[in-house]
Enzyme design. Structure first.
Site, short mmCIF file in Angstrom:
data_model
loop_
_atom_site.label_atom_id
_atom_site.label_comp_id
_atom_site.label_asym_id
_atom_site.label_seq_id
_atom_site.Cartn_x
_atom_site.Cartn_y
_atom_site.Cartn_z
N HIS A 14 0.71 -1.07 0.04
CA HIS A 14 0.02 0.09 0.06
C HIS A 14 0.85 1.22 -0.01
O HIS A 14 2.02 1.24 0.11
CB HIS A 14 -0.95 -0.08 1.28
CG HIS A 14 -0.39 0.32 2.57
ND1 HIS A 14 -1.03 1.15 3.80
CD2 HIS A 14 0.89 0.46 3.03
CE1 HIS A 14 -0.25 1.00 4.44
NE2 HIS A 14 1.01 0.79 4.23
N CYS A 33 5.90 6.42 4.49
CA CYS A 33 4.69 5.50 4.07
C CYS A 33 3.77 6.03 2.84
O CYS A 33 3.19 5.54 2.46
CB CYS A 33 3.53 5.63 5.21
SG CYS A 33 4.14 4.90 6.68
N HIS A 39 4.99 0.17 -0.74
CA HIS A 39 5.76 -0.55 0.26
C HIS A 39 4.88 -1.69 0.81
O HIS A 39 3.66 -1.58 0.67
CB HIS A 39 6.48 0.13 1.44
CG HIS A 39 5.51 0.91 2.28
ND1 HIS A 39 4.68 2.00 2.11
CD2 HIS A 39 5.04 0.27 3.45
CE1 HIS A 39 3.85 2.49 3.06
NE2 HIS A 39 3.75 1.25 4.04
N HIS A 41 3.30 -4.82 3.91
CA HIS A 41 3.37 -5.35 5.19
C HIS A 41 3.22 -6.72 5.40
O HIS A 41 2.25 -7.28 4.48
CB HIS A 41 2.61 -4.47 6.11
CG HIS A 41 2.75 -3.14 6.14
ND1 HIS A 41 3.97 -2.71 7.16
CD2 HIS A 41 2.30 -1.92 5.63
CE1 HIS A 41 4.06 -1.31 6.91
NE2 HIS A 41 2.94 -0.94 6.14
N ASP A 79 -4.50 -10.78 0.27
CA ASP A 79 -3.11 -11.41 0.04
C ASP A 79 -2.30 -11.32 -1.03
O ASP A 79 -2.87 -11.76 -2.08
CB ASP A 79 -3.29 -12.91 0.41
CG ASP A 79 -1.72 -13.72 0.80
OD1 ASP A 79 -0.99 -13.06 1.59
OD2 ASP A 79 -1.66 -14.65 0.43
N HIS A 80 -1.09 -10.77 -1.04
CA HIS A 80 -0.25 -10.47 -2.22
C HIS A 80 -1.01 -9.45 -3.23
O HIS A 80 -0.98 -9.27 -4.50
CB HIS A 80 0.10 -11.60 -2.71
CG HIS A 80 0.75 -12.45 -2.22
ND1 HIS A 80 0.76 -13.03 -0.97
CD2 HIS A 80 2.40 -12.79 -2.58
CE1 HIS A 80 1.45 -13.87 -0.68
NE2 HIS A 80 2.93 -13.48 -1.47
N GLU A 126 -0.11 -4.23 11.86
CA GLU A 126 0.67 -3.92 10.61
C GLU A 126 2.14 -4.08 10.82
O GLU A 126 2.85 -4.44 10.01
CB GLU A 126 0.42 -2.59 10.21
CG GLU A 126 0.90 -1.91 8.86
CD GLU A 126 0.66 -0.32 8.77
OE1 GLU A 126 -0.10 -0.01 7.81
OE2 GLU A 126 1.41 0.29 9.41
#
Ligand code: NI
Length: 136
Positions: A14, A33, A39, A41, A79-80, A126
Site C-alpha cells: 500500500h 508511508c 511498500h 507489510h 493477500d499479495h 501492521e
C-alpha cells in the site's frame, strides 16, 4: 458469554496517500508511508467472536468455519494485493490500518452472525509495534 480468537495472516502493499492533497502535502504528512512505488507489510489479523458455548460441541463456533469466512471475505481479497489498487472493499478509502480494520469488520460481520456467534473485535497488526482494534 465467552470469547474466541482466530488469527489469519496476509501480505499486502500500500501507500498512504490522500488524493485531494498535493505530492508535497502527502510526503510531509505520511513520510516514508507515502513512497510512490509502494511498500509492503506482513499483516496479522485477529478476529474475536463472542457467544455461548454450544453443549453439543463445547464450541462457540467451529474454527474451521470461521476460518473459511475470514479467508473468503478478507484474506483472498488482500493477500499479495495492492490495497490501494486491487481491493474492491477499500476503493476510495485511504489505505491506513484503521480504515482497513473497519472495512474488514464490515466484510465479515454478517457472515460471522450466520455462524451463530457475534463479532466482537477485529485486531489488525501492521508491524510488531503498531496495531488497531475495532469493536464495531
Ligand atoms: Ni505501510
Amino acid at each position: 458469554m465467552i470469547y474466541l480468537t482466530r488469527r489469519e495472516r496476509f501480505n499486502a502493499a500500500h501507500k498512504l496517500w490522500n488524493l485531494d492533497w498535493s505530492d508535497e502535502e502527502n510526503k510531509a504528512v505520511f513520510g516514508k508511508c507515502a513512497n510512490e512505488n509502494w511498500h509492503g507489510h506482513n499483516y496479522q489479523l485477529f478476529v474475536t467472536v463472542k457467544g455461548e458455548i454450544k453443549p453439543e460441541t463445547g464450541y462457540i463456533v467451529d474454527l474451521k468455519e470461521l476460518s473459511v469466512v475470514i479467508n473468503e471475505e478478507v484474506v483472498e481479497k488482500l493477500d499479495h494485493k495492492n490495497i490501494n489498487l486491487d481491493v474492491p472493499f477499500m476503493k476510495g478509502k485511504l489505505a491506513s490500518t484503521e480504515n482497513l480494520a473497519v472495512a474488514i469488520w464490515n466484510q465479515i460481520e454478517n457472515r460471522v452472525a450466520d455462524l451463530g456467534c457475534q463479532l466482537h473485535c477485529v485486531k489488525l497488526t501492521e508491524t510488531e509495534n503498531n496495531y488497531v482494534e475495532f469493536y464495531g
